[in-house]
Design an enzyme around this catalytic site. Structure first.
Site, short mmCIF file in Angstrom:
data_model
loop_
_atom_site.label_atom_id
_atom_site.label_comp_id
_atom_site.label_asym_id
_atom_site.label_seq_id
_atom_site.Cartn_x
_atom_site.Cartn_y
_atom_site.Cartn_z
N ALA A 66 0.54 -1.12 0.13
CA ALA A 66 0.09 -0.09 -0.03
C ALA A 66 0.90 0.97 0.01
O ALA A 66 2.01 1.17 0.24
CB ALA A 66 -0.84 -0.02 1.30
N GLY A 107 0.54 -5.08 0.86
CA GLY A 107 -0.50 -5.16 -0.46
C GLY A 107 -0.15 -5.56 -1.85
O GLY A 107 -1.15 -6.04 -2.52
N GLU A 110 -0.59 -9.34 -1.45
CA GLU A 110 -2.11 -9.53 -1.43
C GLU A 110 -2.84 -9.49 -2.65
O GLU A 110 -3.62 -10.17 -3.18
CB GLU A 110 -2.69 -8.36 -0.39
CG GLU A 110 -2.41 -8.70 0.87
CD GLU A 110 -2.83 -7.67 1.73
OE1 GLU A 110 -2.70 -6.44 1.56
OE2 GLU A 110 -3.47 -8.15 2.86
N GLU A 130 3.66 -5.70 7.06
CA GLU A 130 2.66 -4.86 7.62
C GLU A 130 3.04 -4.76 9.07
O GLU A 130 3.08 -3.72 9.77
CB GLU A 130 1.36 -5.23 7.60
CG GLU A 130 0.67 -4.93 6.13
CD GLU A 130 0.89 -6.16 5.23
OE1 GLU A 130 1.93 -6.93 5.50
OE2 GLU A 130 0.49 -6.34 4.16
#
Ligand code: 3HC
Ligand code: NAI
Length: 696
Positions: A66, A107, A110, A130
């Site tokens: 992210a 992310g 993911e 994370e």
């Protein structure tokens, strides 16, 4: 090629649609990337010519996560969230192949798991880091990863935050194939193959076979809780990760995703995560030196010399050997040299025994280490790091010799903890080549390197040593010359307060508890026991024998862990401190001899006195220009002394408390305990202006 957004484009190659992300430097999932991905999937899905899609990234890496700069900001209106993008991928009617190179992190991984197939090159790394930001994966990382890799492996990746390599990923089914060459080309080949073979649409959400081992097995999770308890003390994310993975095992996919979302929000909104995200950026800022720009030329460092094979010299040498840089280590006495080299070998062999190095690795490292008793061995090295005893006369004498022996252009560095680099440099004919490299003990483990800039240190040697630090896996912080530089100077300020508390108010275990509960690995007295109480103790020459607690302990052979007793007792083979009545009696007697009436004190005041003294010292350090910016001080304390990263660092912590209240407390303490606690002019000014360190 059609541009969907500023960072995402789409093209069609025969039956394959290609979505390309180009968002330098690390292809983070900024809003325009999410929007582009979403659009690309929709286009590919709607186009009847297209039979499969490829997701590929330009530049040095696949999506690295992210966009951390977007955290804490209001979500962009009308832009799909990452969860929606990944949902759209997984539910696409055509198979999507993720082509991973560089790193697929957070992310990014993911997103890759939302695809139906994943290929990577052999150098790729994949992980869910994370946790290092005080977060948990928020887009399926705790729900999809266990479905692919099994519960224990997924927990390990999520809790450690450490990435795995391509081979490990292949072995555990995270990637379907390892390829070499151009990733876009290879992904096209792979996509055509799955179309030709009519392979099924593999949705990770539909898989549950690898969850079975953990179903109705709460022990599995509780054992993990126990095994990480010590390391994860004070952090919120590890427990949230366990709960999220428990959800993945025990709930339906959709409910598990909701559970992950709830836990993500909880940790995201915590002060711990805010501090850890702050730290992520300041660690990188420390690398930037305003007057030493990125393009400053650097010197070639291929061979290192180390003077002194003691505690520090040996540890420092290992850093270079690990990075494949040959080391010549010089000692005065044969026994010291043999002992030093022997310890290095033993350290490597121990690591090999634990399976973290191969025998060949040990051999390779030892083969580039050369010991000598003659400083002339340094004639050809590119940099010498001096790690002899902390004594100015000795340092000056060896620097004079180094100046004569070392080739022109070689960097001469000192590992001194406190001494004046300018004075050391002054005995050489090349002060521009002299610098401080202050490693922390154990030097092969601790990540911090304080680089001490002398008045005459040239910019190119600063740039060279900063780059070298990165090469050996250290985080470097540039500091100026003063007694103890940044870290030890602030530690000294804390020691004055812990010593005063000991004499006036509290026992070692009470003072240590406060610092331990704050989040440090240990308190000041446990730390003294570890280092040895007799460092710098002058034995019978100690002038204040009756009023000196350390002297009273040392003469009773309580010199720390090495003698089995110090401020605490230690049972054979254990490092657990056990409070001792005799020590209590000694402390009370010294208070009496010093004509001090001991008065009880609250834990809150104990903590404030020690921590605020450090914050005050930090302000003085900034006033004097010893540190470039407040955040550098935070990096020093987190990496050098175990300041809990979930509290950001001393200056970040001070800003959270508010400088006004810190100044008020310091003024009160200055009256009660001495003028040295008077708030510094900078601290006062910032408090008056309603500002914090962050505003500097
Ligand atoms: N968001 C925004 N900026 C990022 C970023 C991210 N995720 N990752 C790196 N950057 C920036 C850095 O701040 C740095 O900026 P600068 O040049 O202005 O200082 C620049 O990119 C280069 O970064 P590095 O200096 O760290 O480059 P390296 O090549 O050494 O390392 C890396 C590359 C391994 C990708 C490393 O940057 C890294 O570990 N990044 C963080 C990865 C991460 O934590 N991802 C998870 C994010 S949280 C998430 O995804 C939540 C999700 O579950 C919903
Ligand atoms: P040490 O006592 O373990 O080792 C010093 C070594 O230098 C000894 O082996 C000694 O034989 C050798 N030596 C002395 N004179 C020499 C000479 N003329 N030529 C070659 N070798 C010589 O000391 P330690 O702890 O390794 O400290 C070294 C330096 O590192 C000091 O300046 C110290 O302040 C600094 N330092 C120490 C830290 C620690 O935690 N021990 C942490 C950070 C810095």
């Amino acid at each position: 090629m059609k541009k969907l957004t500023e960072s995402v484009s789409f093209e069609v190659n025969g039956e394959i649609g290609i979505i390309t992300v180009n968002n330098p430097p690390v292809n983070a999932l900024s809003s325009h990337v999410r929007q582009g991905l979403f659009q690309g999937i929709k286009e590919g899905d709607a186009n009847s010519e297209i039979k499969a899609l490829v997701l590929h990234c330009e530049g040095r890496t696949f999506i690295a996560g992210a966009d951390i700069t977007e955290f804490g900001k209001a979500p962009a209106q009308g832009i799909p969230r990452l969860l929606e993008v990944i949902d759209a991928m997984e539910n696409c009617s055509k198979p999507i192949v993720a082509a991973i190179h560089g790193t697929a992190l957070g992310g990014g991984l993911e997103t890759a798991m939302g695809c139906h197939y994943r290929i990577s090159n052999s150098k790729a790394k994949m992980g869910q880091p994370e946790v290092h930001l005080g977060l948990i994966p928020g887009a399926g990382g705790t729900v999809r990863l266990p479905r692919i890799m099994g519960v224990e492996k997924a927990l390990d990746m999520n809790i450690s935050g450490n990435p795995i390599d391509a081979n490990d990923a292949l072995a555990h089914g995270l990637v379907d194939e390892i390829v070499e060459g151009d990733m876009k080309e290879q992904a096209l080949v792979f996509a055509r193959k799955i179309v030709a073979e009519a392979r099924p649409l593999l949705r990770v959400r539909d898989r549950s076979e690898k969850l079975a081992e953990a179903k109705d097995n709460p022990e599995l999770f509780n054992n993990i809780r126990k095994s990480i308890a010590r390391k994860s003390r004070g952090f919120k994310a590890p427990e949230a990760i366990i709960q999220a993975v428990e959800g993945a095992v025990n709930l339906s996919f959709d409910d598990a995703m909701k559970n992950e979302g709830r836990l993500f929000k909880e940790v995201h909104d915590s002060p711990e995560s805010a501090a850890q995200r702050y730290f992520f950026f300041i660690e990188r800022v420390a690398n930037k030196i305003p007057d030493v720009p990125k393009d400053t030329p650097t010197r070639n460092i291929e061979k290192i010399g180390i003077l002194g094979a003691g505690t520090m010299g040996g540890g420092i040498a290992m850093n270079f050997l690990n990075a494949g840089i040959p080391v010549k280590i010089v000692e005065v006495q044969k026994e010291a040299l043999d002992r030093g080299v022997g310890i290095i070998r033993k350290n490597y062999e121990n690591t090999a025994r634990k399976g973290r190095l191969t025998e060949a690795d040990v051999k390779a490292r030892m083969s580039i280490l050369e010991g000598s008793l003659d400083m002339n061995a340094f004639a050809e090295v590119d940099m010498v790091i001096e790690a002899v005893y902390e004594d100015m006369d000795l340092k000056k004498s060896v620097f004079k010799q180094l100046d004569k022996i070392c080739k022109s252009g070689a960097i001469l560095a000192s590992n001194t903890s406190y001494l004046d680099i300018n004075e050391i440099a002054s005995v050489t004919a090349r002060p521009q080549d002299v610098i401080g490299t202050h490693f922390f003990s154990p030097a092969n483990v601790m990540k911090l390197l304080e680089i001490v800039r002398g008045d005459r240190s040239s910019k190119d040697i600063i740039a060279t040593v900063m780059a070298l630090a990165r090469k050996i896996g250290k985080v470097a912080v540039l500091v100026g010359v003063c007694d103890g530089f940044v870290g030890n100077r602030m530690l000294a300020a804390r020691s004055v307060e812990s010593g005063s508390l000991l004499l006036r108010n509290a026992l070692p275990q009470e003072i240590d508890k406060v610092i331990f509960d704050f989040g440090f690995p240990m308190g000041p007295f446990a730390m003294s026991d570890l280092a040895g109480l007799d460092i710098g103790w002058r034995g019978d020459q100690t002038p204040d024998k009756e009023t000196n607690i350390r002297h009273q302990l040392c003469v009773r052979n309580r010199r720390g862990q090495k003698t089995g007793a110090g401020f605490y007792d230690y049972s054979e083979g254990s490092r657990t401190p056990i409070p001792n009545d005799e020590v209590e009696a000694i402390i009370k007697k010294v208070s009496e001899a010093s004509q001090i009436t001991r008065i009880p004190i609250s834990e809150e005041d104990m903590l404030k006195r020690m921590i605020y003294a450090m914050i005050n010292e930090a302000a003085k350090i900034l006033e004097e220009g010893i540190a470039l910016r407040p955040s550098d001080i935070d990096v020093v304390w987190v990496y050098g002394y175990g300041w809990p990263v979930y509290r950001g660092g001393p200056t970040y912590f001070a800003d959270q408390i508010g400088l006004k209240s810190i100044v008020a407390d310091l003024e009160r303490y200055a009256k009660e305990y001495g003028e040295h606690l008077t708030p510094s002019p900078l601290l006062k000014r910032l408090a008056q202006e309603g500002k914090g360190f962050k505003d500097l």
